[in-house]
Design a protein around this motif. Structure first.
Motif, PDB file in Angstrom:
ATOM      1  N   PRO A 280       0.792  -1.228   0.000  1.00  0.00           N
ATOM      2  CA  PRO A 280       0.000   0.000   0.000  1.00  0.00           C
ATOM      3  C   PRO A 280       0.826   1.280   0.000  1.00  0.00           C
ATOM      4  O   PRO A 280       0.547   2.215  -0.763  1.00  0.00           O
ATOM      5  N   GLU A 281       1.864   1.345   0.824  1.00  0.00           N
ATOM      6  CA  GLU A 281       2.664   2.568   0.892  1.00  0.00           C
ATOM      7  C   GLU A 281       3.458   2.808  -0.394  1.00  0.00           C
ATOM      8  O   GLU A 281       3.702   3.949  -0.790  1.00  0.00           O
TER       9      GLU A 281
ATOM     10  N   LEU B  84      -9.262   0.710  -1.719  1.00  0.00           N
ATOM     11  CA  LEU B  84      -9.397   2.102  -1.266  1.00  0.00           C
ATOM     12  C   LEU B  84      -9.955   2.167   0.142  1.00  0.00           C
ATOM     13  O   LEU B  84      -9.565   3.031   0.931  1.00  0.00           O
ATOM     14  N   ALA B  85     -10.870   1.269   0.465  1.00  0.00           N
ATOM     15  CA  ALA B  85     -11.421   1.219   1.819  1.00  0.00           C
ATOM     16  C   ALA B  85     -10.528   0.402   2.744  1.00  0.00           C
ATOM     17  O   ALA B  85     -10.284   0.781   3.886  1.00  0.00           O
ATOM     18  N   GLU B  86     -10.014  -0.716   2.241  1.00  0.00           N
ATOM     19  CA  GLU B  86      -9.214  -1.612   3.076  1.00  0.00           C
ATOM     20  C   GLU B  86      -7.909  -0.975   3.532  1.00  0.00           C
ATOM     21  O   GLU B  86      -7.441  -1.205   4.650  1.00  0.00           O
ATOM     22  N   TYR B  87      -7.309  -0.140   2.691  1.00  0.00           N
ATOM     23  CA  TYR B  87      -6.010   0.477   2.999  1.00  0.00           C
ATOM     24  C   TYR B  87      -6.100   2.000   2.956  1.00  0.00           C
ATOM     25  O   TYR B  87      -5.182   2.683   2.495  1.00  0.00           O
ATOM     26  N   ALA B  88      -7.203   2.536   3.453  1.00  0.00           N
ATOM     27  CA  ALA B  88      -7.442   3.978   3.393  1.00  0.00           C
ATOM     28  C   ALA B  88      -6.343   4.777   4.082  1.00  0.00           C
ATOM     29  O   ALA B  88      -5.916   5.831   3.579  1.00  0.00           O
TER      30      ALA B  88
ATOM     31  N   GLY C 249      -4.053   7.273   1.731  1.00  0.00           N
ATOM     32  CA  GLY C 249      -4.290   8.696   1.909  1.00  0.00           C
ATOM     33  C   GLY C 249      -5.632   9.144   1.352  1.00  0.00           C
ATOM     34  O   GLY C 249      -6.404   8.365   0.789  1.00  0.00           O
ATOM     35  N   ARG C 250      -5.886  10.435   1.494  1.00  0.00           N
ATOM     36  CA  ARG C 250      -7.155  10.998   1.040  1.00  0.00           C
ATOM     37  C   ARG C 250      -7.148  11.130  -0.477  1.00  0.00           C
ATOM     38  O   ARG C 250      -6.240  11.715  -1.060  1.00  0.00           O
ATOM     39  N   LEU C 251      -8.173  10.582  -1.111  1.00  0.00           N
ATOM     40  CA  LEU C 251      -8.294  10.634  -2.560  1.00  0.00           C
ATOM     41  C   LEU C 251      -9.527  11.462  -2.912  1.00  0.00           C
ATOM     42  O   LEU C 251     -10.643  11.122  -2.516  1.00  0.00           O
ATOM     43  N   PRO C 252      -9.357  12.567  -3.652  1.00  0.00           N
ATOM     44  CA  PRO C 252     -10.489  13.451  -3.926  1.00  0.00           C
ATOM     45  C   PRO C 252     -11.579  12.829  -4.790  1.00  0.00           C
ATOM     46  O   PRO C 252     -12.737  13.209  -4.686  1.00  0.00           O
TER      47      PRO C 252
END
Length: 227
Positions: free
Chosen positions: A146-147, A164-168, A172-175
């Protein structure tokens, strides 16, 4: 218009699509271990609902991966067996591209990074761009921590997929993000039809999954190292 049967069980959802002239019928249910038992009965139900005999199919499409090993083998084996029995070709569909197509249907636009949970702390990801009525892979499916993916993609124009949910926290924040699918089956049918129209049929013997990952579990030492 051809008549196409499309199968995908690369995720926890089993997705089926039957493309016929003027209509696409879809079916979705829990996948995983259940897919191998449910796929053929649900295929027969789809065909019966359309009043179509299996011999009338022009090709059988399958989600080739990447994704869950067992699910990939299930869809591949069923597609190959049906195609051999019917003397029909197969169509291989990129299972991550399904997510991009589904996100586009939800308004994600024409530039989408797909990130799907690959379990054991990893992500299957690929970058797709829609142009002139077709998707192309800007970056082919690969396996990421993920990183590493977060550093690699920066701030993507749009992102979609279960990771996107599992490794939120790591991503990081995704617009602009679409973590939930609207209909994998509808996307599967659309991509199968597009592949047919591009003449991408292949012999049933060439129905092979794309794994990306070479192993499905970590050793105890590897798990301790990552904790």
């Amino acid at each position: 218009m051809p008549s196409l049967l499309a199968l995908d069980s690369s995720t926890d959802t089993m997705a089926l699509a039957l493309v016929t002239p003027g209509q696409t019928r879809v079916f979705e249910a829990a996948g995983g271990a259940q897919a191998s038992a449910r796929m053929l009965p649900e295929v027969k139900a789809l065909l019966a609902g359309a009043g179509l005999d299996m011999a009338e199919l022009d090709a059988v499409a399958f989600g080739q991966g990447p994704g869950a090993f067992t699910g990939l083998r299930t869809a591949c084996a069923v597609a190959q067996g049906l195609a051999f029995g019917l003397d029909k070709p197969v169509l291989a569909v990129d299972s991550l591209m399904l997510v991009a197509e589904d996100a586009r249907a939800q308004g994600a636009g024409d530039d989408v990074w797909v990130a799907m949970d690959a379990r054991i702390g990893e992500i299957y990801a690929a970058h797709y761009r829609w142009a002139e009525g077709a998707w192309t892979a800007v970056e082919a499916p690969a396996l990421y921590r993920p990183e590493v993916l977060a550093a690699h993609w920066g701030v993507p124009a749009a992102a979609a997929g279960s990771a996107l949910a599992e490794y939120a926290d790591a991503l990081g924040r995704l617009p602009r993000a679409w973590p939930q699918a609207r209909s994998r089956a509808a996307a599967l049918g659309a991509l199968a039809l597009a592949a047919w129209q591009r003449g991408e049929t292949r012999d049933a013997a060439e129905a092979l999954p794309v794994y990306v990952r070479d192993k499905v579990a970590l050793t105890t030492a590897e798990r301790e190292q990552r904790s």
